[in-house]
Enzyme design. Structure first.
Site, PDB file in Angstrom:
ATOM      1  N   LYS A  84       1.037  -1.226  -0.041  1.00  0.00           N
ATOM      2  CA  LYS A  84       0.150   0.149  -0.002  1.00  0.00           C
ATOM      3  C   LYS A  84       0.717   1.262   0.191  1.00  0.00           C
ATOM      4  O   LYS A  84       1.806   1.096   0.794  1.00  0.00           O
ATOM      5  CB  LYS A  84      -0.859  -0.086   1.137  1.00  0.00           C
ATOM      6  CG  LYS A  84      -1.971   1.059   1.257  1.00  0.00           C
ATOM      7  CD  LYS A  84      -2.752   0.936   2.609  1.00  0.00           C
ATOM      8  CE  LYS A  84      -3.907   1.763   2.792  1.00  0.00           C
ATOM      9  NZ  LYS A  84      -4.700   1.828   3.990  1.00  0.00           N
ATOM     10  N   SER A 159      -9.622   1.767   2.860  1.00  0.00           N
ATOM     11  CA  SER A 159      -8.750   2.666   2.015  1.00  0.00           C
ATOM     12  C   SER A 159      -7.702   1.746   1.468  1.00  0.00           C
ATOM     13  O   SER A 159      -7.231   2.030   0.437  1.00  0.00           O
ATOM     14  CB  SER A 159      -7.933   3.479   2.965  1.00  0.00           C
ATOM     15  OG  SER A 159      -7.241   2.935   3.796  1.00  0.00           O
ATOM     16  N   SER A 183      -9.768  -0.544   7.176  1.00  0.00           N
ATOM     17  CA  SER A 183      -8.999  -0.332   5.762  1.00  0.00           C
ATOM     18  C   SER A 183      -8.583  -1.647   5.457  1.00  0.00           C
ATOM     19  O   SER A 183      -7.843  -1.624   3.941  1.00  0.00           O
ATOM     20  CB  SER A 183      -7.990   0.916   5.861  1.00  0.00           C
ATOM     21  OG  SER A 183      -8.964   1.831   5.691  1.00  0.00           O
TER      22      SER A 183
HETATM   23  N1  GLN Z   1     -12.861   4.207   6.466  1.00  0.00           N
HETATM   24  C1  GLN Z   1     -12.254   4.684   7.667  1.00  0.00           C
HETATM   25  C2  GLN Z   1     -11.881   6.070   7.448  1.00  0.00           C
HETATM   26  O1  GLN Z   1     -12.337   6.638   6.525  1.00  0.00           O
HETATM   27  C3  GLN Z   1     -11.189   3.954   8.127  1.00  0.00           C
HETATM   28  C4  GLN Z   1     -10.027   4.238   7.174  1.00  0.00           C
HETATM   29  C5  GLN Z   1      -8.843   3.175   7.533  1.00  0.00           C
HETATM   30  O2  GLN Z   1      -8.978   2.136   8.062  1.00  0.00           O
HETATM   31  N2  GLN Z   1      -7.497   3.687   7.212  1.00  0.00           N
HETATM   32  O3  GLN Z   1     -11.453   6.791   8.421  1.00  0.00           O
END
Ligand code: GLN
Length: 489
Positions: A84, A159, A183
């Site tokens: 990532k 994400s 994420s």
């Molecule tokens: N979807 C969640 C957010 O927008 C978690 C994102 C993540 O785990 N990086 O914060």
């Protein structure tokens, strides 16, 4: 298709390398061909390091050739891994899905990258993500969305959507993601692969571009549980460069895998099967619970009474920490600078230009929550509620060994469907966020399809008990076929 190299798991690749049936460079070439074939449609990668990966793989070719059956070689020798793009890779572009870092190439490797290299892994490239990991669909990437390999009109989740899509589509057997509120687990669920968020403190965050430091955790994506354990073995363990990294010994996760859940107690948190959960998801997750019962586990209902407060708590804590972490992107140290006569205007213009809408929204929410006079009402109160959520998990996990629950309330949604409605988007993580607030480990594995799209099953364990999480996931996988389903790409 099933015999093709790009469909092989990491442990299958390793066995073939050792047996001399395949060379690491052939595996990397197969991944690169697959990327050429499908990534134009998926956009899982932001950067592919063709030359670097091939050179490294050829080096392993020679090492295997000189060894006797790969004896004494590190566990991932020659195995390709995608990363990532919010983890620092020395000399390779690292964007965090944002324009604000420009062409920045870190002068150092994150600890997880160092450990992967030491374990023999070959870094294939960097995968797409929501800007600074803020999002649930990968649509917040400054470089355009990633598409779900199961249905190109749908999101892969986020994400870490690029990593999940890459593994699902056969572009890489393994990938790393980060999970602040879901994420890793949510995109794993939406793409039908395995994704594990380790316990907070299990994997070093050094070199991970920070979003919300008390929640961020790096973890593996793979196509089966054995590979997940293998990748966790490579990256886990204490690191003095991350002050929140735990000095708790790591068991041999891959070596300790047994498919035995007889007598294991599984709790279904009643609050995770209520309103808002799609019928098809609910049915698949409950069928998985019955399957675990048929394997000898004891299933009972448990309660997480403060669960409904987790989402609002997270949306105070995460933006507060993000507003502080992202203060460093001001045009001075990194990326493009909007030149003006005075410093304050330079900061403002650089940030206005460099950050996307969601990141700005989070910074504003966080700055507000931390501002004088509001700190006690918002941030401090959120920390108190966080403690209540953590105690819920502690209490439930005194009675049972694992919690069994959905990952995401729905299967993959359509690209564009939720971009204009942040609250709907935030609800995608309603069952994953509480686990980050508590700090516990959680895995997502595939438990079937609903409307031809993958459904994720979440297993949550006690802090630092990834071994039990992996054992239950392995038992499920060894006695079902869901993990073999591949997208029609
Ligand atoms: N979807 C969640 C957010 O927008 C978690 C994102 C993540 O785990 N990086 O914060």
């Amino acid at each position: 298709m099933s015999d093709e190299i790009f469909t092989l798991t990491a442990h299958a690749l390793r066995d073939r390398f050792r047996g001399g049936a395949l060379r690491p460079s052939e595996a990397v070439e197969a991944c690169l061909r697959r990327i050429d074939q499908v990534d134009g449609r998926l956009h899982a990668f932001l950067h592919v390091d063709r030359e670097g990966a091939l050179a490294e793989a050829r080096r392993w070719d020679a090492v295997y050739a000189a060894s006797s059956g790969g004896d004494g070689l590190p566990p991932l020798a020659g195995v390709p891994v995608a990363i990532k793009d919010n983890m620092c890779t020395c000399g390779l572009p690292t964007t965090a899905g944002s324009r604000i870092l420009g062409q920045w190439r870190p002068p150092y490797d994150a600890t997880v990258i160092e450990r992967l290299r030491a374990a023999g892994a070959v870094i294939l490239g960097k995968t797409n993500l929501d800007e600074f990991a803020m999002g649930s669909s990968t649509e917040n990437s400054a470089f355009g969305p990633t598409h779900n390999p199961w249905d190109l009109d749908r999101v892969p989740g986020g994400s870490s959507g690029g990593s999940a899509a890459a593994v699902a589509a056969g572009e890489a057997p393994l990938a790393l993601g980060s999970d602040t509120g879901g994420s890793i687990r949510q995109p794993a669920a939406l793409c039908g692969v395995v994704g594990l968020k380790p316990t907070y403190g299990r994997v070093s965050r050094y070199g991970l571009i920070a979003f919300a430091s008390s929640l961020d955790q790096i973890g593996p994506f793979s196509r089966d549980v054995a590979d997940c354990a293998l990748l966790l073995d490579a990256i886990a363990g204490h690191d003095p460069r991350d002050s929140t990294s735990a000095s708790i010994p790591c068991p041999d996760f891959a070596g300790g895998l047994t498919p035995d859940v007889r007598g294991m107690r599984l709790g279904l948190p009643r609050e995770t099967f209520g309103e808002g959960l799609e019928r098809g998801v609910r049915d698949a997750v409950l069928a998985a619970a019955r399957h675990m019962e048929s394997l000898g586990a004891r299933v009972e209902e448990v309660s997480l009474p403060h669960l409904e407060h987790a989402l609002p708590t997270y949306y105070l804590i995460a933006p507060a920490e993000c507003s502080s972490n992202l203060a460093r992107y001001d045009g001075v140290q990194y990326g493009p600078r909007m030149e003006t006569d005075d410093l304050i205007t330079m900061y403002a213009r650089t940030r206005a230009q460099g950050f996307g809408a969601e990141v700005k929204r989070r910074i504003m929410l966080g700055t507000y929550a931390l501002s004088a006079g509001y700190y006690d009402a918002f941030y401090l109160k959120a920390q108190r509620v966080r403690t209540l959520v953590r105690r819920d998990f502690e209490h439930a996990l005194e009675k049972v060994d694992l919690l069994l629950m959905p990952v995401s309330p729905s299967v993959a949604f359509r690209i564009g469907e939720k971009v204009d409605d942040p609250l709907q988007m935030y609800l995608s993580d309603i069952y994953t966020i509480p686990v980050n607030l508590a700090g516990n480990p959680g895995i997502s594995i595939s438990c079937g399809l609903a409307a031809s799209l993958p459904v994720g099953l979440q297993l949550v364990g006690r802090p630092f008990d990834e071994a039990t999480v992996l054992r239950a996931a392995y038992a499920y996988e060894q006695t079902t076929e869901h993990h073999r389903a591949r997208p029609p790409l």
